[in-house]
Design a protein around this motif. Structure first.
Motif, PDB file in Angstrom:
ATOM      1  N   UNK A 190      13.447 -28.379   6.609  1.00 28.81           N
ATOM      2  CA  UNK A 190      12.497 -29.471   6.833  1.00 28.81           C
ATOM      3  C   UNK A 190      12.952 -30.780   6.207  1.00 28.81           C
ATOM      4  N   UNK A 191      13.456 -30.727   4.958  1.00 29.55           N
ATOM      5  CA  UNK A 191      13.887 -31.963   4.292  1.00 29.55           C
ATOM      6  C   UNK A 191      15.235 -32.461   4.826  1.00 29.55           C
TER       7      UNK A 191
ATOM      8  N   UNK B 272       8.465 -31.903  13.238  1.00 29.07           N
ATOM      9  CA  UNK B 272       8.940 -30.541  13.035  1.00 29.07           C
ATOM     10  C   UNK B 272       9.406 -30.357  11.590  1.00 29.07           C
ATOM     11  N   UNK B 273      10.150 -31.312  11.055  1.00 27.79           N
ATOM     12  CA  UNK B 273      10.650 -31.249   9.680  1.00 27.79           C
ATOM     13  C   UNK B 273       9.511 -31.217   8.672  1.00 27.79           C
ATOM     14  N   UNK B 274       8.498 -32.084   8.870  1.00 27.47           N
ATOM     15  CA  UNK B 274       7.354 -32.105   7.947  1.00 27.47           C
ATOM     16  C   UNK B 274       6.585 -30.778   8.018  1.00 27.47           C
TER      17      UNK B 274
ATOM     18  N   UNK C  82      10.376 -19.268   2.599  1.00 27.35           N
ATOM     19  CA  UNK C  82       9.805 -20.567   2.266  1.00 27.35           C
ATOM     20  C   UNK C  82      10.861 -21.572   1.854  1.00 27.35           C
ATOM     21  N   UNK C  83      11.778 -21.138   1.017  1.00 30.10           N
ATOM     22  CA  UNK C  83      12.846 -22.014   0.551  1.00 30.10           C
ATOM     23  C   UNK C  83      13.719 -22.494   1.714  1.00 30.10           C
ATOM     24  N   UNK C  84      14.045 -21.572   2.616  1.00 27.75           N
ATOM     25  CA  UNK C  84      14.864 -21.932   3.780  1.00 27.75           C
ATOM     26  C   UNK C  84      14.141 -22.940   4.672  1.00 27.75           C
ATOM     27  N   UNK C  85      12.832 -22.727   4.861  1.00 31.39           N
ATOM     28  CA  UNK C  85      12.059 -23.642   5.702  1.00 31.39           C
ATOM     29  C   UNK C  85      11.975 -25.033   5.071  1.00 31.39           C
ATOM     30  N   UNK C  86      11.743 -25.067   3.754  1.00 32.34           N
ATOM     31  CA  UNK C  86      11.684 -26.360   3.055  1.00 32.34           C
ATOM     32  C   UNK C  86      13.032 -27.062   3.164  1.00 32.34           C
ATOM     33  N   UNK C  87      14.099 -26.310   2.940  1.00 34.98           N
ATOM     34  CA  UNK C  87      15.444 -26.897   2.997  1.00 34.98           C
ATOM     35  C   UNK C  87      15.723 -27.486   4.387  1.00 34.98           C
TER      36      UNK C  87
ATOM     37  N   UNK D 299       4.892 -25.723   5.687  1.00 32.16           N
ATOM     38  CA  UNK D 299       4.759 -24.280   5.868  1.00 32.16           C
ATOM     39  C   UNK D 299       5.642 -23.519   4.879  1.00 32.16           C
ATOM     40  N   UNK D 300       6.815 -24.029   4.614  1.00 37.65           N
ATOM     41  CA  UNK D 300       7.717 -23.411   3.628  1.00 37.65           C
ATOM     42  C   UNK D 300       7.111 -23.424   2.240  1.00 37.65           C
ATOM     43  N   UNK D 301       6.471 -24.546   1.868  1.00 36.33           N
ATOM     44  CA  UNK D 301       5.798 -24.614   0.568  1.00 36.33           C
ATOM     45  C   UNK D 301       4.641 -23.613   0.506  1.00 36.33           C
TER      46      UNK D 301
END
Length: 196
Positions: free
Chosen positions: A76-77, A85-87, A69-74, A92-94
């Motif tokens: 994405x932002x 895709x970023x949003x 999740x953390x990797x996906x959020x990182x 999804x990471x959250x």
């Protein structure tokens, strides 16, 4: 007496009733199933609580879902704000991070409730196995004293006393084992409550 409840035939002291045998089979089945379930649950909860090195090179230890999740959020932002895709990655990471939190809460609740219940059941099974061994020993002692008494050609007060003592010990242990098996069977409702 418990033995009478389970249909022990007073004429054949060392033969147990079909009801007693059925209760033993059920208890043995519960023992095997509980042991297997406890081992699987311990493995599952242990794996869920394992932390690994974070993949972002931060030298942190994170749970697997937390890391994902953390990797996906990182990621994405780090993408442009107008990137769908970023949003999506960020949302999804959250979600993955929230799932991780729920997973940890679940494991803690299981450890407090059901896992403790399974451990109590396993302790009961240890006592059950001990009582089974003791019953077998008492049965063997009673059988040998009975055979010795029957082979004796003359009446012997000492042999009668030994036989009576062996019989009482056997019957007491039989009753203890039957009572323990019924208590374990009756504990099913408590186990059900601990499951939830």
């Amino acid at each position: 007496r418990t033995g009478e409840l389970l249909g022990r035939d007073s004429g054949t002291k060392t033969d147990v009733s079909d009801e007693f045998k059925d209760l033993q089979l059920e208890t043995d089945s519960r023992h095997t199933g509980t042991e297997s379930t406890q081992a699987a649950l311990m493995l599952y909860t242990t794996q869920l609580l394992k932390k690994k090195d974070a993949t972002d090179h931060s030298k942190q230890k994170l749970y697997l879902l937390e890391n994902l999740g953390s990797s996906m959020v990182h990621l994405g932002v780090s993408l442009p704000r107008d990137s769908n895709y970023g949003r999506a990655l960020e949302q999804l990471g959250q979600t993955e991070e929230r799932l991780n939190d729920l997973q940890i809460q679940f494991v803690n609740k299981v450890k407090e409730g059901w896992q403790s219940s399974l451990q109590r059941a396993m302790d009961d099974f240890k006592e059950y196995v001990s009582l089974q061994k003791k019953l077998e020993s008492r049965r063997s002692d009673y059988d040998s004293k009975l055979a010795k008494y029957q082979k004796s050609r003359k009446d012997s007060v000492a042999l009668e006393d030994e036989l009576r003592t062996a019989q009482v010990r056997y019957e007491d242990n039989y009753d203890d084992l039957a009572r323990r098996m019924m208590q374990m069977q009756d504990a099913e409702q408590d186990n059900l409550l601990d499951l939830f």
